[in-house]
Motif scaffolding. Structure first.
Motif, short mmCIF file in Angstrom:
data_model
loop_
_atom_site.label_atom_id
_atom_site.label_comp_id
_atom_site.label_asym_id
_atom_site.label_seq_id
_atom_site.Cartn_x
_atom_site.Cartn_y
_atom_site.Cartn_z
N VAL A 31 79.78 -44.59 47.02
CA VAL A 31 79.10 -44.79 48.30
C VAL A 31 77.72 -44.16 48.26
O VAL A 31 77.57 -43.01 47.83
CB VAL A 31 79.87 -44.06 49.44
N ASP A 32 76.71 -44.89 48.71
CA ASP A 32 75.37 -44.29 48.79
C ASP A 32 74.78 -44.54 50.18
O ASP A 32 74.94 -45.62 50.75
CB ASP A 32 74.44 -44.85 47.72
N ALA A 33 74.07 -43.52 50.66
CA ALA A 33 73.41 -43.63 51.97
C ALA A 33 72.30 -44.67 51.91
O ALA A 33 71.93 -45.26 52.93
CB ALA A 33 72.85 -42.27 52.37
N GLY A 39 67.51 -42.27 45.13
CA GLY A 39 67.28 -40.83 45.30
C GLY A 39 66.41 -40.28 44.18
O GLY A 39 65.52 -40.97 43.67
N THR A 40 66.69 -39.06 43.75
CA THR A 40 65.89 -38.41 42.72
C THR A 40 65.87 -39.22 41.43
O THR A 40 64.85 -39.24 40.72
CB THR A 40 66.46 -37.00 42.42
N SER A 41 66.95 -39.91 41.13
CA SER A 41 67.00 -40.67 39.87
C SER A 41 65.97 -41.79 39.84
O SER A 41 65.67 -42.32 38.77
CB SER A 41 68.40 -41.23 39.66
N GLY A 42 65.43 -42.15 40.99
CA GLY A 42 64.36 -43.14 41.03
C GLY A 42 62.98 -42.51 41.05
O GLY A 42 61.98 -43.22 41.16
N ALA A 43 62.90 -41.20 40.95
CA ALA A 43 61.60 -40.50 40.97
C ALA A 43 61.73 -39.25 40.11
O ALA A 43 61.82 -38.14 40.61
CB ALA A 43 61.22 -40.14 42.40
N THR A 44 61.75 -39.46 38.80
CA THR A 44 61.99 -38.37 37.86
C THR A 44 61.23 -38.61 36.58
O THR A 44 60.96 -39.76 36.22
CB THR A 44 63.51 -38.24 37.55
N PHE A 45 60.91 -37.55 35.86
CA PHE A 45 60.23 -37.69 34.57
C PHE A 45 61.25 -38.12 33.49
O PHE A 45 60.89 -38.71 32.49
CB PHE A 45 59.55 -36.37 34.20
N SER A 46 62.49 -37.74 33.68
CA SER A 46 63.65 -38.17 32.87
C SER A 46 63.48 -38.01 31.36
O SER A 46 63.85 -38.88 30.59
CB SER A 46 64.10 -39.59 33.23
N TRP A 47 62.94 -36.89 30.98
CA TRP A 47 62.78 -36.49 29.58
C TRP A 47 64.12 -35.92 29.11
O TRP A 47 64.69 -35.06 29.78
CB TRP A 47 61.66 -35.45 29.54
N THR A 48 64.65 -36.45 28.02
CA THR A 48 65.94 -35.96 27.52
C THR A 48 65.67 -34.82 26.53
O THR A 48 64.98 -35.01 25.54
CB THR A 48 66.72 -37.08 26.82
N SER A 336 67.88 -31.56 35.62
CA SER A 336 68.07 -32.08 34.26
C SER A 336 69.19 -33.12 34.20
O SER A 336 69.80 -33.32 33.15
CB SER A 336 68.39 -30.95 33.27
N GLY A 337 69.46 -33.75 35.33
CA GLY A 337 70.54 -34.72 35.36
C GLY A 337 70.25 -35.95 34.51
O GLY A 337 71.19 -36.63 34.06
N ALA A 338 68.98 -36.26 34.30
CA ALA A 338 68.66 -37.40 33.43
C ALA A 338 69.21 -37.13 32.03
O ALA A 338 69.74 -38.02 31.36
CB ALA A 338 67.16 -37.65 33.39
C1 LIG Z 1 59.65 -34.47 39.42
C2 LIG Z 1 60.98 -34.43 38.70
C3 LIG Z 1 61.00 -34.38 37.32
C4 LIG Z 1 62.23 -34.35 36.66
N1 LIG Z 1 62.23 -34.35 35.31
C5 LIG Z 1 63.38 -34.37 34.64
C6 LIG Z 1 63.36 -34.46 33.22
O1 LIG Z 1 62.30 -34.54 32.60
N2 LIG Z 1 64.58 -34.49 32.56
C7 LIG Z 1 65.76 -34.43 33.24
O2 LIG Z 1 66.80 -34.45 32.59
N3 LIG Z 1 65.80 -34.35 34.60
C8 LIG Z 1 64.65 -34.32 35.30
N4 LIG Z 1 64.66 -34.25 36.66
C9 LIG Z 1 65.94 -34.05 37.36
C10 LIG Z 1 66.76 -35.33 37.42
O3 LIG Z 1 65.94 -36.41 37.80
C11 LIG Z 1 67.88 -35.13 38.43
O4 LIG Z 1 68.69 -34.05 38.00
C12 LIG Z 1 68.77 -36.36 38.58
O5 LIG Z 1 68.02 -37.54 38.83
C13 LIG Z 1 69.74 -36.14 39.72
O6 LIG Z 1 70.57 -37.28 39.81
P1 LIG Z 1 71.70 -37.32 40.93
O7 LIG Z 1 72.49 -38.52 40.66
O8 LIG Z 1 72.37 -36.01 40.98
O9 LIG Z 1 70.86 -37.38 42.30
P2 LIG Z 1 70.20 -38.64 43.03
O10 LIG Z 1 69.57 -39.57 42.09
O11 LIG Z 1 69.34 -38.09 44.13
O12 LIG Z 1 71.44 -39.39 43.65
C14 LIG Z 1 72.12 -38.87 44.77
C15 LIG Z 1 72.42 -40.01 45.69
O13 LIG Z 1 73.23 -39.51 46.75
C16 LIG Z 1 72.92 -40.23 47.89
N5 LIG Z 1 73.35 -39.48 49.08
C17 LIG Z 1 72.83 -38.33 49.57
N6 LIG Z 1 73.48 -37.98 50.70
C18 LIG Z 1 74.44 -38.92 50.88
C19 LIG Z 1 75.43 -39.10 51.88
N7 LIG Z 1 75.60 -38.27 52.93
N8 LIG Z 1 76.23 -40.18 51.79
C20 LIG Z 1 76.11 -41.06 50.75
N9 LIG Z 1 75.16 -40.93 49.79
C21 LIG Z 1 74.36 -39.86 49.87
C22 LIG Z 1 71.41 -40.44 47.83
O14 LIG Z 1 71.01 -41.55 48.60
C23 LIG Z 1 71.18 -40.63 46.33
O15 LIG Z 1 71.07 -41.98 45.96
C24 LIG Z 1 63.46 -34.32 37.38
C25 LIG Z 1 63.42 -34.40 38.77
C26 LIG Z 1 62.20 -34.47 39.42
C27 LIG Z 1 62.19 -34.59 40.92
#
Ligand SMILES: Cc1cc2nc3c(=O)[nH]c(=O)nc-3n(C[C@H](O)[C@H](O)[C@H](O)COP(=O)(O)OP(=O)(O)OC[C@H]3O[C@@H](n4cnc5c(N)ncnc54)[C@H](O)[C@@H]3O)c2cc1C
Length: 373
Positions: A31-33, A39-48, A336-338
């Motif tokens: 389920v996603d809001a 969320g963050t996964s759509g706005a990340t540098f995502s370097w492994t 670092s979730g990427a």
């Molecule tokens: C600027 C930046 C640079 C980064 N660089 C790196 C990097 O170089 N290497 C790396 O490994 N990582 C990096 N990261 C970190 C990495 O991007 C994150 O750790 C990862 O994307 C997190 O993924 P997620 O699935 O936990 O969160 P998200 O992608 O945010 O997914 C969480 C989801 O939960 C949903 N949600 C929230 N609340 C609710 C609710 N109440 N009900 C239902 N859904 C909900 C949101 O809509 C969202 O889609 C970076 C992050 C940033 C911001």
């Protein structure tokens, strides 16, 4: 027996957990809001990477996670989200150079691949860099690092899960959890829908503390924001992750570059109504730094600017796996979730189904964050 699992959040973590759960035979609703990857996964540098990660358990876990990306990409024909070009890093001043030397020495101690390059060697790898932008030597090279395209990865993982029966629910926020007798029984959605669950996995990224609260748990988080600048397509050769003194960059598909620097993170502002703005001068600065480093990008313009929120648990380390007092409630939350999500998501899924065979998640459990009496 765990049959029906609800995964909250469809970012890299939610998608990885869902894909692994369905592969293991569970019925899953994710389920996603908003939309998947919004969320963050759509706005990340995502370097492994595992570059400078400590303690040792976190370093090793990151190295295993890099290996899991490699395996997944090798197993899927046409996997287009994984890029292992290596990472180049150098510094501008003596104090930063000392820090980089220490980082390289530390990772070498851990048995991680790293070596020093001269300017000429770096230019063989990245011939379009302006030589004047490089020091004569002490350019650190981490050949096993790279980057992922998270949206492509999430697309693959969710599509795979749906083909095995998973349901993806978008635009419907989780508003409540029904907890009784030490178990989560069901998940309530804003639409009024109720999802019965044998197990629930919290993959809500920066919002993970709110979901934890619905289960009666206090998860300390210290999230920060980062500004990412996406350029127009440019005909320049960039094949690696680049950490230069005033700009970090990597390719982002179809000739675009993704630019970032920690210096511009302060340029993101959030209004009382939640509107996010970024100072134009900071965007100009990072674009200018990229143009100076790669003169072939002079014609680049800014296609978009995104602000991502890093989900950072209180002590900086991942929070993964079951909670002692609520054993059918699981976390998959980290910065670092990427890098970590495919590997960590698989371990969390195995544990949720009672199929864990090792205690690989021991250093990362929620329970370490509880205030001590
Ligand atoms: C600027 C930046 C640079 C980064 N660089 C790196 C990097 O170089 N290497 C790396 O490994 N990582 C990096 N990261 C970190 C990495 O991007 C994150 O750790 C990862 O994307 C997190 O993924 P997620 O699935 O936990 O969160 P998200 O992608 O945010 O997914 C969480 C989801 O939960 C949903 N949600 C929230 N609340 C609710 C609710 N109440 N009900 C239902 N859904 C909900 C949101 O809509 C969202 O889609 C970076 C992050 C940033 C911001």
């Amino acid at each position: 027996m765990v049959e029906q699992v609800v995964v909250i959040g469809a970012g890299v973590y939610g998608a990885a957990v869902t894909a692994s759960l369905t592969r293991r035979g569970a019925r899953v609703t994710v389920v996603d809001a908003g939309a998947p990857a919004s969320g963050t996964s759509g706005a990340t540098f995502s370097w492994t990477n595992s570059c400078g990660k400590k303690p040792r358990s976190y370093h090793d876990f990151s190295v295993e996670s890099m290996e899991a990306h490699r395996r997944l990409a090798a197993d899927v024909p046409g996997a287009d989200w994984y890029h292992e070009g290596g990472n180049l890093e150098w510094t501008a001043d003596d104090s930063e150079r000392e820090e980089l030397r220490k980082k390289v020495a530390d990772v070498l101690d851990f048995g991680y691949e790293a070596r020093w390059l001269t300017r000429a060697e770096a230019l063989e790898l990245e011939p379009d860099i302006d030589p004047a932008g490089l020091p004569a030597d002490e350019i650190a090279y981490f050949p096993r690092e790279g980057w992922i395209e998270p949206t492509r990865l999430i697309g693959h993982l969710l599509s795979n899960a749906v083909s095995r029966g998973a349901e993806v629910v978008s635009d419907d926020a989780v508003t409540g959890l029904e907890v009784n007798a030490g178990s989560v029984r069901a998940v309530q959605l804003a639409s009024g829908r109720r999802l019965p669950a044998d197990a629930v996995v919290n993959c809500a990224g920066p919002q993970a503390a709110r979901i934890a609260e619905l289960a009666g748990l206090a998860l300390p988080m210290r999230n920060t924001r980062g500004v990412l600048v996406y350029t127009s397509p440019v005909a320049v050769s960039v094949s690696r992750v680049i950490h230069a003194p005033h700009v970090h960059l990597r390719p982002d598909g179809a000739g675009r570059l993704l630019l970032h620097t920690p210096d511009t993170d302060e340029a993101a502002h959030v209004s009382d109504t939640g509107e996010i703005t970024v100072d134009q001068s900071a965007v100009d600065e990072v674009l200018d730094a990229a143009r100076a480093l790669y003169p072939g990008t002079r014609a680049a313009t800014v296609e978009s600017v995104r602000v991502g929120e890093r989900p950072i648990p209180g002590d900086g380390l991942p929070v993964l796996g079951r909670v002692v007092e609520l054993p059918n409630f699981h976390f998959a939350v980290s910065h670092s979730g990427a890098t970590l999500s495919v590997h960590a998501g698989d371990l969390v899924a195995a544990e949720a189904l009672g199929e864990d065979r090792s205690d690989a998640l021991a250093p990362f459990r929620f329970d370490r964050l509880r205030p001590r009496a």
